[in-house]
Design a protein around this motif. Structure first.
Motif, short mmCIF file in Angstrom:
data_model
loop_
_atom_site.label_atom_id
_atom_site.label_comp_id
_atom_site.label_asym_id
_atom_site.label_seq_id
_atom_site.Cartn_x
_atom_site.Cartn_y
_atom_site.Cartn_z
N GLY A 122 0.78 -1.23 0.00
CA GLY A 122 0.00 0.00 0.00
C GLY A 122 0.81 1.27 0.00
N LYS A 123 2.14 1.19 0.01
CA LYS A 123 2.98 2.37 -0.02
C LYS A 123 3.70 2.46 -1.37
CE LYS A 123 3.83 2.66 4.97
NZ LYS A 123 4.86 2.73 6.04
N GLU A 124 3.76 3.67 -1.91
CA GLU A 124 4.37 3.86 -3.23
C GLU A 124 5.81 4.34 -3.11
OE1 GLU A 124 1.68 6.57 -5.12
OE2 GLU A 124 0.42 4.95 -5.90
N PHE A 125 6.69 3.72 -3.92
CA PHE A 125 8.10 4.08 -3.92
C PHE A 125 8.57 4.31 -5.35
CE2 PHE A 125 7.40 1.47 -0.16
CZ PHE A 125 8.00 2.22 0.84
N LEU A 126 9.49 5.25 -5.52
CA LEU A 126 10.11 5.52 -6.80
C LEU A 126 11.61 5.22 -6.66
CD1 LEU A 126 9.85 6.58 -9.70
CD2 LEU A 126 10.34 8.87 -8.82
N ILE A 127 12.01 4.08 -7.21
CA ILE A 127 13.40 3.64 -7.09
C ILE A 127 14.21 4.18 -8.26
CG2 ILE A 127 14.92 1.63 -6.95
CD1 ILE A 127 12.43 0.07 -5.93
N VAL A 128 15.24 4.92 -7.96
CA VAL A 128 16.11 5.50 -8.98
C VAL A 128 17.53 4.96 -8.78
CG1 VAL A 128 17.03 7.61 -9.99
CG2 VAL A 128 14.71 7.59 -9.04
N ASP A 129 18.07 4.30 -9.81
CA ASP A 129 19.39 3.68 -9.68
C ASP A 129 19.98 3.48 -11.07
OD1 ASP A 129 21.53 2.48 -8.20
OD2 ASP A 129 20.05 1.77 -6.76
N SER A 130 21.19 2.89 -11.08
CA SER A 130 21.84 2.58 -12.36
C SER A 130 21.28 1.29 -12.94
CB SER A 130 23.35 2.43 -12.16
OG SER A 130 23.91 3.64 -11.66
N LEU A 131 21.38 1.13 -14.25
CA LEU A 131 20.97 -0.12 -14.87
C LEU A 131 21.89 -1.26 -14.43
CD1 LEU A 131 20.28 1.09 -18.53
CD2 LEU A 131 18.58 0.30 -16.88
N PRO A 132 21.35 -2.45 -14.20
CA PRO A 132 22.19 -3.57 -13.80
C PRO A 132 23.11 -4.02 -14.94
CG PRO A 132 19.96 -4.32 -14.25
CD PRO A 132 19.92 -2.82 -14.30
N ASN A 133 24.29 -4.48 -14.59
CA ASN A 133 25.24 -5.00 -15.57
C ASN A 133 25.11 -6.52 -15.64
OD1 ASN A 133 27.33 -5.59 -17.27
ND2 ASN A 133 28.93 -4.65 -16.04
N TRP A 134 24.63 -7.03 -16.76
CA TRP A 134 24.34 -8.46 -16.87
C TRP A 134 25.53 -9.29 -17.32
CZ3 TRP A 134 20.18 -10.41 -14.70
CH2 TRP A 134 19.09 -9.57 -14.45
N ASN A 135 26.56 -8.68 -17.87
CA ASN A 135 27.74 -9.43 -18.34
C ASN A 135 27.32 -10.61 -19.22
OD1 ASN A 135 29.73 -7.86 -16.97
ND2 ASN A 135 29.14 -8.87 -15.05
N TRP A 136 26.58 -10.31 -20.27
CA TRP A 136 26.06 -11.37 -21.13
C TRP A 136 27.17 -12.15 -21.84
CZ3 TRP A 136 21.27 -12.31 -20.08
CH2 TRP A 136 20.38 -11.28 -19.78
N GLU A 254 18.02 0.93 -0.52
CA GLU A 254 17.09 1.42 0.51
C GLU A 254 15.75 0.69 0.43
OE1 GLU A 254 18.65 6.06 0.93
OE2 GLU A 254 17.21 5.51 -0.64
N TYR A 255 15.30 0.41 -0.79
CA TYR A 255 14.04 -0.32 -0.95
C TYR A 255 14.14 -1.74 -0.41
CZ TYR A 255 10.03 -2.57 -3.14
OH TYR A 255 8.88 -3.29 -3.35
N ASP A 256 15.25 -2.41 -0.70
CA ASP A 256 15.45 -3.77 -0.21
C ASP A 256 15.40 -3.81 1.32
OD1 ASP A 256 15.70 -4.67 -2.78
OD2 ASP A 256 17.90 -4.72 -2.77
N LYS A 257 15.94 -2.77 1.95
CA LYS A 257 15.94 -2.69 3.42
C LYS A 257 14.51 -2.54 3.95
CE LYS A 257 18.05 -2.28 7.47
NZ LYS A 257 16.93 -1.98 8.37
N ILE A 258 13.69 -1.75 3.24
CA ILE A 258 12.29 -1.56 3.64
C ILE A 258 11.53 -2.88 3.54
CG2 ILE A 258 10.11 -0.48 2.94
CD1 ILE A 258 11.79 1.98 2.11
N VAL A 259 11.78 -3.63 2.45
CA VAL A 259 11.12 -4.93 2.27
C VAL A 259 11.54 -5.90 3.38
CG1 VAL A 259 10.93 -6.95 0.77
CG2 VAL A 259 10.89 -4.65 -0.22
#
Length: 280
Positions: A122-136, A254-259
């Protein structure tokens, strides 16, 4: 001198036209996501569920984890969002059983930016970060998905020592506990396999996947498969890529910590998650 000026002007015009065409290039892909739960052991007040109970529970969970997503994209941006449906049912404990939170993921390649709009409890979050590096790791294997020739790529994320240590600690507590809980799976190297097509020249894909010389049409990881069922290029109605805006602005960490903190509210004295199961 005059010829040189004409060449420079011509080259500039061609560059501008090429850039405009790249910006105008857009499309929409439709994906079907399915997560299959298999062999997850559970206990109810210290007693393991029967095979029939386990099968019934898994069927309900698998059905809830079948979802349709849309990916709107242009040459450098994309936004990935779920098809709108009624709210998922909750258990008697109030917990929502779902493979992922309601979210909208925006990716911008030029600035290497990811923005995710998530609704968690029920709480809204806007996560802003760098794109993950997948090393394909690009492989030579090919296959057809619809009308497109696709190429295979693999990414391997190693299980960390912290994840292994958490598993061993959780395993000890679970063996001693008499409460109801999910049995934690042993951490393993996470292998992600995708299939991309250079015939659609955008470095985009479903979810957080990106970084290949073509649109990703299929992805599989853990017990989840995401498959593209339809692609529309340059539709008559112009595709608009809208950045997520709603929610409290935070980082992924920070979001992971909230979860983590929220889930701890459902843990008993032994540190395992308690649940209530409706057998009807």
């Amino acid at each position: 001198m005059k010829k040189l000026l004409i060449m420079i002007i011509t080259a500039t015009i061609l560059f501008v036209v090429s850039s405009l065409k790249a910006q105008e290039f857009s499309g929409q892909a439709v994906y079907f996501s399915k997560t299959v739960m298999k062999g997850m052991k559970m206990k109810i007040n210290g007693v393991e569920m029967s095979e029939a109970e386990q099968e019934k529970f898994e069927q309900r969970m698998n059905k809830m984890n079948e979802k349709t997503f849309f990916l709107d994209f242009n040459k450098y941006e994309s936004v990935y969002y779920e098809e709108q449906k009624l709210d998922a049912p909750t258990s008697k404990s109030g917990m929502v059983f779902s493979s992922s939170d309601t979210e909208k993921i925006y990716k911008e390649i030029k600035t290497n930016q990811k923005m995710a709009e998530k609704d968690f409890f029920g709480k809204e979050f806007l996560i802003v970060d760098s794109l993950p590096n997948w090393n394909w790791q690009l492989e030579g294997e090919t296959k057809k998905i619809g009308d497109y020739t696709c190429y295979k790529a693999v990414s391997i994320k190693k299980a960390t020592s912290e994840e292994l240590a958490d598993y061993e600690e959780s395993k000890k507590k679970q063996e001693q506990s008499k409460t109801s809980f999910f049995m934690m799976s042993e951490p393993k190297d996470r292998v992600t396999t995708v299939w991309y097509t250079p015939e659609i020249p955008v470095s985009q894909g479903p979810g957080e996947f990106w970084g290949l010389p073509g649109l990703i049409l299929e992805a599989s990881f853990d017990d989840t498969t995401i498959l593209c069922s339809k692609v529309v290029i340059n539709p008559k109605e112009k595709i608009r890529i809208n950045k997520p805006k709603k929610g409290k602005k935070i980082t992924e960490k920070e979001y992971d910590k909230i979860v983590e903190d929220k889930l701890s509210e459902y843990k008993d004295g032994d540190g395992v998650i308690q649940i209530k199961i409706d057998k009807n």
